[in-house]
Scaffold this motif. Sequence first.
Motif: not given
Length: 254
Positions: A167, A170-171, A179, A182, A185, A202, A205-206, A216
């Motif tokens: 994470l 990714v950040n 996508k 994510w 992840l 996550v 986010k997706l 999701y």
Amino acid sequence: MQFADQKPNEFTFVSLLLACTSVAVIEIGESIHAQIAKYGYLTNTFLTSALIDMYCKFGRTRQGEAVFDESPTKDFICWSSMINGFGINGCGEEVLECFSNMLSCGIEPNDVVFISVLSACSHCGLDYESWNWFHAMESKYGIKPKLAHYACMVDMLSRQGNIKEALEFVNNMPIEPDKRIWGALLAGCKNSDGPSEILEFVARKLISLDPENISYYVVLSNLYADQGRWEEVEKLRSMIDTKSLKKIMGYSTI
Ligand SMILES: *[C@@H]1O[C@H](CO)[C@@H](O)[C@H](O)[C@H]1NC(C)=O
């Protein structure tokens, strides 16, 4: 063409091989291989790499490798076909070996080859090598990592259960994660029983990136159910119902 007594050239054969791969008939591909040999075109590197691609797409990596080994002049296209061929067949060790042989021959890698290399490292669980090549890409070869390369790194970290590190990675990405990133992840969170806050973050986010994909919502809803957050579960369920309904209505009007 043969009935008209026209001699096929190298390009004819490249087209034929591509056609074979798309209709998936290995026997025809093999007979074309024989004709290529008969016409003496096996020294053509476009043809060599098309043959390697074809055999590897059929899962016949050994035959692809034989073509590669017998090719007298190996240029970048041949090497990258071979590396990619090993990669799509899950032969991680072979990818890395072939890649290091390519470098020893003084051939410069490109960004696509690095996708095979990084994904091979990830599949083989070689985290040290992953970081090594990821950094060398830019520092040594001047190739800026793209989303696909970042995705390999996230995949590697996730597979190893380093969800927090993944994470953080990714950040800190200099480009906007998509996508696929994510998704890697999320898969990591699910497989390694990662921290539920990260899974929730996550999945949300997706949903925002891909609101039409119901899977999701299901992940998130299962998480809330595990935590006994029934109001949230209810909210998600009704969102899923609306989405599914829309889909069904959409299809029925066609
Ligand atoms: C929805 O997401 C899942 C998990 O990432 C993926 O496997 C699936 O292919 C996606 N479905 C669609 C229709 O894009």
